[in-house]
Design an enzyme around this catalytic site. Structure first.
Site, PDB file in Angstrom:
ATOM      1  N   CYS A  91      18.219 110.317  78.719  1.00  0.00           N
ATOM      2  CA  CYS A  91      17.876 110.014  79.827  1.00  0.00           C
ATOM      3  C   CYS A  91      17.608 111.747  80.662  1.00  0.00           C
ATOM      4  CB  CYS A  91      18.964 109.042  80.670  1.00  0.00           C
ATOM      5  SG  CYS A  91      19.219 109.719  82.316  1.00  0.00           S
ATOM      6  N   CYS A 133      19.461 111.785  84.310  1.00  0.00           N
ATOM      7  CA  CYS A 133      20.691 111.562  83.828  1.00  0.00           C
ATOM      8  C   CYS A 133      21.170 113.553  83.471  1.00  0.00           C
ATOM      9  CB  CYS A 133      21.389 111.289  82.379  1.00  0.00           C
ATOM     10  SG  CYS A 133      21.122 109.246  82.396  1.00  0.00           S
TER      11      CYS A 133
END
Length: 101
Positions: A25, A28
């Site tokens: 991600c 993230c």
């Protein structure tokens, strides 16, 4: 010591800030330094936990994580704040302060 995320959220004397994330991600990775900074600044006032959704899909499902990063703040076992997506540190900090004072 808490055996699971649920135990920690339910039994922690401190508010629990949870970052649901995954290795793949991009957002993230962008938010990770802000979460680390939050953990440093609020050490002793909140507990910061990172939960990898690929390794703990049951936890992600229980907390209805639809998108990551998903950031949540629990107090006394109850969710007080949540958001999905990368947010800047100052906004994260303001949300924590609104909840913990």
């Amino acid at each position: 010591m808490a055996k699971s995320l649920d135990d920690l959220i339910r039994t922690s004397a401190l508010p629990v800030f949870v970052d649901f994330w995954a290795d793949w991600c991009g957002p993230c990775k962008i938010v990770a330094p802000a979460v680390q900074q939050l953990a440093k600044e609020f050490k002793g006032r909140i507990t910061v936990v990172k939960v990898n959704v690929d390794q703990q899909p049951d936890a992600a499902a229980r907390f209805q994580v639809q998108g990551i990063p998903a950031l949540m703040l629990f107090v006394g076992g109850q969710i007080q704040w949540r958001t999905a997506g990368a947010i800047p540190y100052q906004q994260m900090r303001q949300e924590v302060l609104k909840v913990i004072g």
